[in-house]
Design a protein around this motif. Structure first.
Motif, PDB file in Angstrom:
ATOM      1  N   THR A 211     116.674 -36.054   1.357  1.00  0.00           N
ATOM      2  CA  THR A 211     117.291 -37.233   0.412  1.00  0.00           C
ATOM      3  C   THR A 211     116.614 -38.062  -0.470  1.00  0.00           C
ATOM      4  O   THR A 211     115.281 -37.970  -0.365  1.00  0.00           O
ATOM      5  N   SER A 212     117.395 -38.305  -1.373  1.00  0.00           N
ATOM      6  CA  SER A 212     116.698 -39.198  -2.584  1.00  0.00           C
ATOM      7  C   SER A 212     116.380 -40.584  -2.048  1.00  0.00           C
ATOM      8  O   SER A 212     115.840 -41.531  -2.829  1.00  0.00           O
ATOM      9  N   PHE A 240     126.095 -35.615  -2.027  1.00  0.00           N
ATOM     10  CA  PHE A 240     124.477 -34.655  -2.323  1.00  0.00           C
ATOM     11  C   PHE A 240     124.609 -34.654  -3.851  1.00  0.00           C
ATOM     12  O   PHE A 240     125.181 -33.876  -4.543  1.00  0.00           O
ATOM     13  N   HIS A 241     123.555 -35.406  -4.301  1.00  0.00           N
ATOM     14  CA  HIS A 241     123.456 -35.418  -5.821  1.00  0.00           C
ATOM     15  C   HIS A 241     122.909 -33.727  -6.073  1.00  0.00           C
ATOM     16  O   HIS A 241     122.016 -33.376  -5.360  1.00  0.00           O
ATOM     17  N   PRO A 242     123.564 -33.250  -7.153  1.00  0.00           N
ATOM     18  CA  PRO A 242     123.117 -32.049  -7.436  1.00  0.00           C
ATOM     19  C   PRO A 242     121.565 -31.608  -7.754  1.00  0.00           C
ATOM     20  O   PRO A 242     121.033 -30.614  -7.150  1.00  0.00           O
ATOM     21  N   THR A 243     120.873 -32.687  -8.416  1.00  0.00           N
ATOM     22  CA  THR A 243     119.426 -32.359  -8.859  1.00  0.00           C
ATOM     23  C   THR A 243     118.456 -33.462  -8.101  1.00  0.00           C
ATOM     24  O   THR A 243     118.435 -34.569  -8.486  1.00  0.00           O
ATOM     25  N   GLY A 244     117.828 -32.947  -7.068  1.00  0.00           N
ATOM     26  CA  GLY A 244     116.782 -33.532  -6.507  1.00  0.00           C
ATOM     27  C   GLY A 244     115.519 -32.482  -6.783  1.00  0.00           C
ATOM     28  O   GLY A 244     115.712 -31.389  -7.013  1.00  0.00           O
ATOM     29  N   MET A 245     114.432 -33.018  -6.867  1.00  0.00           N
ATOM     30  CA  MET A 245     113.258 -32.031  -6.907  1.00  0.00           C
ATOM     31  C   MET A 245     113.070 -31.421  -5.722  1.00  0.00           C
ATOM     32  O   MET A 245     113.492 -31.739  -4.631  1.00  0.00           O
ATOM     33  N   VAL A 246     112.681 -30.225  -5.878  1.00  0.00           N
ATOM     34  CA  VAL A 246     112.533 -29.201  -4.617  1.00  0.00           C
ATOM     35  C   VAL A 246     111.071 -28.563  -4.439  1.00  0.00           C
ATOM     36  O   VAL A 246     110.768 -28.138  -3.499  1.00  0.00           O
ATOM     37  N   VAL A 251     107.591 -34.221  -2.365  1.00  0.00           N
ATOM     38  CA  VAL A 251     108.554 -34.662  -2.976  1.00  0.00           C
ATOM     39  C   VAL A 251     109.723 -34.464  -3.072  1.00  0.00           C
ATOM     40  O   VAL A 251     110.702 -34.711  -3.809  1.00  0.00           O
ATOM     41  N   LYS A 252     110.263 -33.413  -2.203  1.00  0.00           N
ATOM     42  CA  LYS A 252     111.427 -32.738  -2.095  1.00  0.00           C
ATOM     43  C   LYS A 252     112.352 -33.865  -1.728  1.00  0.00           C
ATOM     44  O   LYS A 252     112.386 -34.499  -0.835  1.00  0.00           O
ATOM     45  N   GLY A 253     113.459 -33.647  -2.700  1.00  0.00           N
ATOM     46  CA  GLY A 253     114.601 -34.931  -2.432  1.00  0.00           C
ATOM     47  C   GLY A 253     114.557 -35.905  -3.365  1.00  0.00           C
ATOM     48  O   GLY A 253     115.480 -36.540  -3.782  1.00  0.00           O
ATOM     49  N   ILE A 254     113.525 -36.149  -4.128  1.00  0.00           N
ATOM     50  CA  ILE A 254     113.371 -37.108  -5.077  1.00  0.00           C
ATOM     51  C   ILE A 254     114.313 -36.889  -6.097  1.00  0.00           C
ATOM     52  O   ILE A 254     114.153 -35.927  -6.821  1.00  0.00           O
ATOM     53  N   LEU A 255     115.064 -37.908  -6.741  1.00  0.00           N
ATOM     54  CA  LEU A 255     116.253 -37.860  -7.494  1.00  0.00           C
ATOM     55  C   LEU A 255     115.420 -37.521  -9.040  1.00  0.00           C
ATOM     56  O   LEU A 255     114.587 -37.925  -9.500  1.00  0.00           O
ATOM     57  N   VAL A 256     116.418 -36.506  -9.499  1.00  0.00           N
ATOM     58  CA  VAL A 256     116.373 -36.005 -10.815  1.00  0.00           C
ATOM     59  C   VAL A 256     117.614 -36.569 -11.811  1.00  0.00           C
ATOM     60  O   VAL A 256     118.902 -36.136 -11.420  1.00  0.00           O
ATOM     61  N   THR A 257     117.560 -37.681 -12.442  1.00  0.00           N
ATOM     62  CA  THR A 257     118.529 -38.345 -13.004  1.00  0.00           C
ATOM     63  C   THR A 257     119.765 -37.441 -13.668  1.00  0.00           C
ATOM     64  O   THR A 257     119.241 -36.527 -14.250  1.00  0.00           O
ATOM     65  N   GLU A 258     120.964 -37.636 -13.487  1.00  0.00           N
ATOM     66  CA  GLU A 258     122.240 -37.106 -14.296  1.00  0.00           C
ATOM     67  C   GLU A 258     121.675 -37.049 -15.687  1.00  0.00           C
ATOM     68  O   GLU A 258     122.445 -36.460 -16.614  1.00  0.00           O
ATOM     69  N   MET A 373     112.766 -27.511 -14.909  1.00  0.00           N
ATOM     70  CA  MET A 373     112.610 -28.128 -13.572  1.00  0.00           C
ATOM     71  C   MET A 373     113.384 -27.495 -12.661  1.00  0.00           C
ATOM     72  O   MET A 373     114.267 -26.431 -12.960  1.00  0.00           O
ATOM     73  N   GLU A 374     112.615 -27.323 -11.321  1.00  0.00           N
ATOM     74  CA  GLU A 374     113.292 -26.627 -10.183  1.00  0.00           C
ATOM     75  C   GLU A 374     113.919 -27.860  -9.584  1.00  0.00           C
ATOM     76  O   GLU A 374     113.412 -28.897  -9.096  1.00  0.00           O
ATOM     77  N   VAL A 375     115.428 -27.906  -9.360  1.00  0.00           N
ATOM     78  CA  VAL A 375     116.070 -28.999  -8.849  1.00  0.00           C
ATOM     79  C   VAL A 375     117.205 -28.112  -7.616  1.00  0.00           C
ATOM     80  O   VAL A 375     117.449 -26.887  -7.746  1.00  0.00           O
ATOM     81  N   GLY A 376     117.673 -29.039  -6.871  1.00  0.00           N
ATOM     82  CA  GLY A 376     118.673 -28.738  -5.934  1.00  0.00           C
ATOM     83  C   GLY A 376     119.266 -29.922  -4.949  1.00  0.00           C
ATOM     84  O   GLY A 376     118.688 -31.178  -5.345  1.00  0.00           O
ATOM     85  N   PRO A 377     120.468 -29.756  -4.568  1.00  0.00           N
ATOM     86  CA  PRO A 377     121.199 -30.986  -3.831  1.00  0.00           C
ATOM     87  C   PRO A 377     120.132 -31.810  -3.072  1.00  0.00           C
ATOM     88  O   PRO A 377     119.435 -31.205  -2.206  1.00  0.00           O
ATOM     89  N   THR A 378     120.500 -33.010  -2.933  1.00  0.00           N
ATOM     90  CA  THR A 378     119.646 -33.873  -2.151  1.00  0.00           C
ATOM     91  C   THR A 378     120.772 -34.981  -1.595  1.00  0.00           C
ATOM     92  O   THR A 378     121.524 -35.452  -2.433  1.00  0.00           O
TER      93      THR A 378
END
Length: 605
Positions: A211-212, A240-246, A251-258, A373-378
């Motif tokens: 989660t973010s 589930f925000h499309p882009t969180g850090m993976v 830090v998995k899940g920390i938000l990567v802003t739209e 960046m590597e991102v995934g849903p959070t």
């Protein structure tokens, strides 16, 4: 019982954007007002809303107006939004942004000196007023400064554990009489007598493993309202925000802003393909670029108002990323690549996205001006919340109000990016005004808080200390988060949801047997033991509503019912708590939209 007591007209629970805006409005309406927050003033989760405040100010596109914003919001929510909330939000958001500017907020500017506005997913025009990628922080700074300047009392690092009603405790016996809680530092109990309470506690994301959301988001407000006799709406819809850090795991899940995608970032899979072109729903094709060439032209020439597929609504993008990863086309650490380095020069990125630049540099040793960046849903946001009157934000318990993420109805099945900040400004103000008015009407006939209710709340809070050899709160939290992550996550099926509900029943037994060691001072295990019943209750609401809704819509995707169903488009699901404590779910028809508003969808088709 050692108890600190206070008397107010309005008590606001939560010091994020909605809570502070409500407190300011209540104070300015003449109410003696207090704010209670679990963390420090200024450390609100609102700061994670980095991209901007959605408001049809028409600073970049003169043709933008509240009707277009209303249409976009309703379509983004797949028409399950309460039409009146979406209307008020679209109409009043520009004034709330200008108000912030009057109070000292420093927005980015256009060359003509107007407040700058950026593109975001699901919005037809660029309408997000922004401060780099730190908009939420600037919003909180501005509201916090005004709150302090007005002399509003703030109780920091203080947790509310129960709402008190005329019947004496938690239940549906009558109107609100106050709230009970404790100081997190000392463990001492504190009670606030007040005829009006505004819930502005945010979301429920800490019930999920990835989660973010920060530690405060344990569903307190949702649970407190439900236990007091209020109802919740749309709880199956979790964004589930499309882009969180993976990566890295810490830090998995920390938000990567739209904002990264709003400023030109594109999504690629492990083969280097810009895969979002394969996931454009037919519903969006009229307003979405259908080829990469068209999308590239859009970045330099917006006259056609087209959108690249990376700016589809969040639910669409999240499902697309999830599909790519499941198909084996993900990045090395289980996400996809978000690339802005090949689209914008380094100076532009550092100026427009300073927080993202530093976040990846410090936490992942990635220079986003030079590499993807590597991102995934959070798990990011819950569309569901306390069912409120659209104009006053009043719950069905007299004296109880809710605003911001804890309130339901505004966003339907999916929230558009940027609408969260304007939501909390518009409805935070309305909740504060209505709460002050309610308290004023009762000024000569207030009901005292029952002593037995206070004693009962104290006993319940201390119960974990009375048990020896019981369940460890951290072990129970881990199992709950794993359950929700695996079984009630971004893709759902009947068998998995039923399995989740079985586990939740087992977790109820374990939560009833929580024990903590030590004393009340500085005891995070005790704090978690008091948060866990809230997390468990809202998790049950999400799971039961998700089981009931046999279709896929917005933030709710059923693999066994993959299509949207026209009949379900007419229904909201309402969660209530029966006298024996069980969560029940009932179907409720959507409110009928007036004809003049329904015409908006034909006008803008």
């Amino acid at each position: 019982m050692d108890l600190e007591r206070h008397d107010y007209d309005v008590v606001v629970v939560g010091a994020g954007g909605a809570g502070l805006r409500a407190a300011i409005a209540a104070h300015e309406a003449g109410a003696r007002t207090a704010v209670v927050c679990k963390s420090l003033l200024g450390k609100a989760h609102t700061v994670m809303a980095e991209g901007g405040i959605a408001a049809a100010m028409a600073n970049l596109y003169p043709e933008d107006n509240w009707r277009v914003h209303f249409r976009d919001t309703m379509r983004g929510g797949k028409m399950l939004n309460h039409w009146r909330m979406a209307q008020l939000h679209a109409q009043e958001a520009p004034d709330r942004v200008r108000e912030l500017e009057d109070w000292g907020a420093l927005f980015d500017r256009t060359p003509e000196g107007l407040i700058s506005q950026r593109d975001f997913g699901g919005h037809r025009y660029a309408r997000l007023a922004h401060v780099g990628d730190r908009t939420g922080l600037e919003l909180i700074r501005t509201l916090q400064q005004r709150t302090v300047a007005l002399g509003i009392d703030v109780y920091m690092e203080c947790t509310v554990t129960r709402l008190l009603t005329e019947g004496g405790g938690a239940g549906r016996e009558g109107g609100i009489t106050g709230a009970f809680g404790y100081w997190r530092e000392s463990g001492r109990f504190v009670a606030w007598q007040a005829p009006s309470v505004v819930l502005a506690t945010g979301g429920i994301g800490k019930a999920w493993k990835v989660t973010s959301n920060s530690w405060e988001y344990t569903g307190d407000g949702h649970s407190l309202a439900l236990q007091a006799g209020a109802s919740l709406v749309n709880m199956e819809f979790v964004q589930f925000h499309p882009t969180g850090m993976v990566w890295p795991p810490s830090v998995k899940g920390i938000l990567v802003t739209e904002s990264v995608r709003g400023d030109g970032g594109i999504l690629k899979n492990s083969s280097g393909n810009r895969f979002m072109f394969d996931y454009i729903p037919d519903f969006f094709r009229k307003e979405t670029a259908e080829t990469e060439d068209e999308a590239d032209r859009w970045y330099t020439d917006k006259k056609n108002n087209r959108r690249p597929p990376e700016l589809l609504p969040r639910d669409e993008v999240a499902r697309a990323i999830n599909s790519e990863v499941k198909a084996g086309r993900g990045s090395p650490h289980g996400g996809v690549f978000l690339d802005i380095a090949s689209r914008r020069d380094a100076d532009y990125i550092r100026k427009r996205l300073p927080s993202m630049y530093h976040q990846f540099k410090e936490l992942a040793d990635v220079d986003i001006t030079a590499e993807p960046m590597e991102v995934g849903p959070t798990c990011h946001y819950v569309m569901g919340g306390v069912e409120v009157d659209p104009d006053t934000e009043a719950a069905r318990i007299p004296g109880l109000f809710a605003a911001g993420e804890v309130a339901g109805g505004m966003h339907g099945s999916n929230r558009l990016g940027g609408n969260s900040l304007s939501d909390l400004l518009v409805f935070g103000r309305r909740a504060g005004v209505a709460a002050a008015e309610h308290a004023s009407k009762l000024s000569g006939a207030r009901v005292e808080v029952a002593e037995e209710a206070l004693a009962d709340a104290g006993r319940a809070a201390l119960a974990p200390f009375e048990r020896d050899g019981g369940e460890n709160p951290y072990a129970v939290q881990h199992d709950l988060q794993q359950t929700m992550n695996d079984l009630v996550g971004i893709i759902r099926t009947r068998s998995e949801i039923e399995q989740a509900l079985e586990r939740i029943e087992q977790l109820k037994v374990r939560v009833a047997n929580l024990s903590v060691e030590g004393h009340r001072q500085y005891n995070p295990g005790w704090h978690l033991a008091l948060d866990l019943p809230h997390m468990l209750l809202v998790s049950e609401c999400v799971a039961k509503a998700a089981l009931e809704r046999e279709e896929s819509r917005g933030g709710h995707t059923r693999d066994d019912f993959p299509a949207a169903d026209a009949e379900w488009a007419k229904i909201n699901l309402i969660c209530e708590r029966s006298p024996d404590g069980a969560v029940t779910v009932r179907r409720q028809p959507l409110p009928v939209m007036p004809h003049d508003l329904a015409e908006v969808f034909e006008e803008l088709a």
